[in-house]
Scaffold this motif. Structure first.
Motif, PDB file in Angstrom:
ATOM      1  N   SER A  54       0.821  -1.221   0.000  1.00  0.00           N
ATOM      2  CA  SER A  54       0.000   0.000   0.000  1.00  0.00           C
ATOM      3  C   SER A  54       0.850   1.264   0.000  1.00  0.00           C
ATOM      4  N   THR A  55       2.128   1.146   0.346  1.00  0.00           N
ATOM      5  CA  THR A  55       2.989   2.335   0.390  1.00  0.00           C
ATOM      6  C   THR A  55       3.762   2.569  -0.896  1.00  0.00           C
ATOM      7  N   ASN A  56       3.926   1.524  -1.744  1.00  0.00           N
ATOM      8  CA  ASN A  56       4.720   1.725  -2.961  1.00  0.00           C
ATOM      9  C   ASN A  56       4.025   1.264  -4.242  1.00  0.00           C
ATOM     10  N   GLY A  57       2.832   0.683  -4.135  1.00  0.00           N
ATOM     11  CA  GLY A  57       2.120   0.229  -5.318  1.00  0.00           C
ATOM     12  C   GLY A  57       1.310   1.330  -5.971  1.00  0.00           C
ATOM     13  N   PHE A  58       0.986   1.127  -7.247  1.00  0.00           N
ATOM     14  CA  PHE A  58       0.138   2.064  -7.969  1.00  0.00           C
ATOM     15  C   PHE A  58      -1.306   1.757  -7.573  1.00  0.00           C
ATOM     16  N   PRO A  59      -2.027   2.677  -6.929  1.00  0.00           N
ATOM     17  CA  PRO A  59      -3.375   2.379  -6.424  1.00  0.00           C
ATOM     18  C   PRO A  59      -4.437   2.433  -7.524  1.00  0.00           C
ATOM     19  N   LEU A  60      -5.295   1.418  -7.549  1.00  0.00           N
ATOM     20  CA  LEU A  60      -6.381   1.345  -8.515  1.00  0.00           C
ATOM     21  C   LEU A  60      -7.689   1.044  -7.784  1.00  0.00           C
ATOM     22  N   SER A  61      -8.721   1.772  -8.145  1.00  0.00           N
ATOM     23  CA  SER A  61     -10.057   1.587  -7.565  1.00  0.00           C
ATOM     24  C   SER A  61     -10.983   0.982  -8.615  1.00  0.00           C
ATOM     25  N   ASP A  62     -12.193   0.651  -8.220  1.00  0.00           N
ATOM     26  CA  ASP A  62     -13.207   0.148  -9.135  1.00  0.00           C
ATOM     27  C   ASP A  62     -13.356   1.132 -10.297  1.00  0.00           C
ATOM     28  N   GLY A  63     -13.290   0.636 -11.530  1.00  0.00           N
ATOM     29  CA  GLY A  63     -13.426   1.485 -12.704  1.00  0.00           C
ATOM     30  C   GLY A  63     -12.112   1.965 -13.293  1.00  0.00           C
ATOM     31  N   ASP A  64     -11.008   1.846 -12.545  1.00  0.00           N
ATOM     32  CA  ASP A  64      -9.697   2.243 -13.052  1.00  0.00           C
ATOM     33  C   ASP A  64      -9.103   1.142 -13.929  1.00  0.00           C
ATOM     34  N   SER A  65      -8.106   1.507 -14.727  1.00  0.00           N
ATOM     35  CA  SER A  65      -7.336   0.512 -15.472  1.00  0.00           C
ATOM     36  C   SER A  65      -5.941   1.072 -15.715  1.00  0.00           C
ATOM     37  N   LEU A  66      -5.024   0.174 -16.038  1.00  0.00           N
ATOM     38  CA  LEU A  66      -3.632   0.545 -16.233  1.00  0.00           C
ATOM     39  C   LEU A  66      -3.108  -0.247 -17.421  1.00  0.00           C
ATOM     40  N   GLU A  67      -2.585   0.443 -18.429  1.00  0.00           N
ATOM     41  CA  GLU A  67      -2.015  -0.229 -19.601  1.00  0.00           C
ATOM     42  C   GLU A  67      -0.514  -0.326 -19.439  1.00  0.00           C
ATOM     43  N   ILE A  68       0.024  -1.528 -19.662  1.00  0.00           N
ATOM     44  CA  ILE A  68       1.451  -1.770 -19.499  1.00  0.00           C
ATOM     45  C   ILE A  68       2.041  -2.214 -20.832  1.00  0.00           C
ATOM     46  N   LYS A  69       3.068  -1.483 -21.293  1.00  0.00           N
ATOM     47  CA  LYS A  69       3.854  -1.913 -22.447  1.00  0.00           C
ATOM     48  C   LYS A  69       5.208  -1.236 -22.347  1.00  0.00           C
ATOM     49  N   ASN A  70       6.219  -1.880 -22.894  1.00  0.00           N
ATOM     50  CA  ASN A  70       7.566  -1.323 -22.864  1.00  0.00           C
ATOM     51  C   ASN A  70       7.704  -0.241 -23.917  1.00  0.00           C
ATOM     52  N   GLN A  71       8.347   0.850 -23.572  1.00  0.00           N
ATOM     53  CA  GLN A  71       8.519   1.975 -24.497  1.00  0.00           C
ATOM     54  C   GLN A  71       9.309   1.588 -25.735  1.00  0.00           C
ATOM     55  N   ASP A  72      10.221   0.617 -25.584  1.00  0.00           N
ATOM     56  CA  ASP A  72      11.041   0.208 -26.728  1.00  0.00           C
ATOM     57  C   ASP A  72      10.365  -0.856 -27.587  1.00  0.00           C
ATOM     58  N   GLY A  73       9.145  -1.251 -27.214  1.00  0.00           N
ATOM     59  CA  GLY A  73       8.414  -2.233 -27.996  1.00  0.00           C
ATOM     60  C   GLY A  73       8.762  -3.675 -27.691  1.00  0.00           C
ATOM     61  N   SER A  74       9.678  -3.898 -26.748  1.00  0.00           N
ATOM     62  CA  SER A  74      10.041  -5.274 -26.404  1.00  0.00           C
ATOM     63  C   SER A  74       8.895  -5.944 -25.640  1.00  0.00           C
ATOM     64  N   PRO A  75       8.833  -7.281 -25.661  1.00  0.00           N
ATOM     65  CA  PRO A  75       7.741  -8.002 -25.006  1.00  0.00           C
ATOM     66  C   PRO A  75       7.692  -7.770 -23.487  1.00  0.00           C
ATOM     67  N   VAL A  76       6.511  -7.966 -22.932  1.00  0.00           N
ATOM     68  CA  VAL A  76       6.262  -7.802 -21.498  1.00  0.00           C
ATOM     69  C   VAL A  76       5.982  -9.182 -20.899  1.00  0.00           C
ATOM     70  N   ASP A  77       6.652  -9.508 -19.801  1.00  0.00           N
ATOM     71  CA  ASP A  77       6.447 -10.766 -19.078  1.00  0.00           C
ATOM     72  C   ASP A  77       5.515 -10.481 -17.904  1.00  0.00           C
ATOM     73  N   LEU A  78       4.302 -11.033 -17.947  1.00  0.00           N
ATOM     74  CA  LEU A  78       3.318 -10.770 -16.893  1.00  0.00           C
ATOM     75  C   LEU A  78       3.797 -11.208 -15.510  1.00  0.00           C
TER      76      LEU A  78
END
Length: 100
Positions: A54-78
């Protein structure tokens, strides 16, 4: 190559416990993904790395979303991403396209 939509649901059984989104033993490597809390949650979902809290995570509430992709276009490992929750039993879903 054709892709198909897929999801990974992640639930935090006990608030304050980090839960890994993917699994290193069965990696899911994608171009990008969207994480969103499950509809109707009452608390906060914290998104981040293995030490997420709770002190270092990105907080998300109901209705929020977060898109994750690398700026250089390289693949993302979930499996590099984790969540925590402020309320027991809450979580979210990772939405992505997987190659067939």
């Amino acid at each position: 190559m054709p892709t198909r939509p897929d999801t990974i649901n992640t639930t935090v059984s006990t608030a304050g416990t980090q839960i890994q989104i993917g699994s290193p033993s069965a990696p899911v490597i994608v171009e990008e993904f969207t994480f969103r809390p499950n509809v109707g949650i009452t608390g906060i979902i914290y998104f981040g790395a293995a030490d997420v809290s709770s002190t270092n995570g990105f907080p998300l509430s109901d209705g929020d979303s977060l898109e994750i992709k690398n700026q250089d276009g390289s693949p993302v490992d979930l499996s590099l991403y984790w969540i925590d929750a402020s309320v027991d039993g809450e979580g979210g879903v990772s939405i992505f396209h997987r190659e067939d």
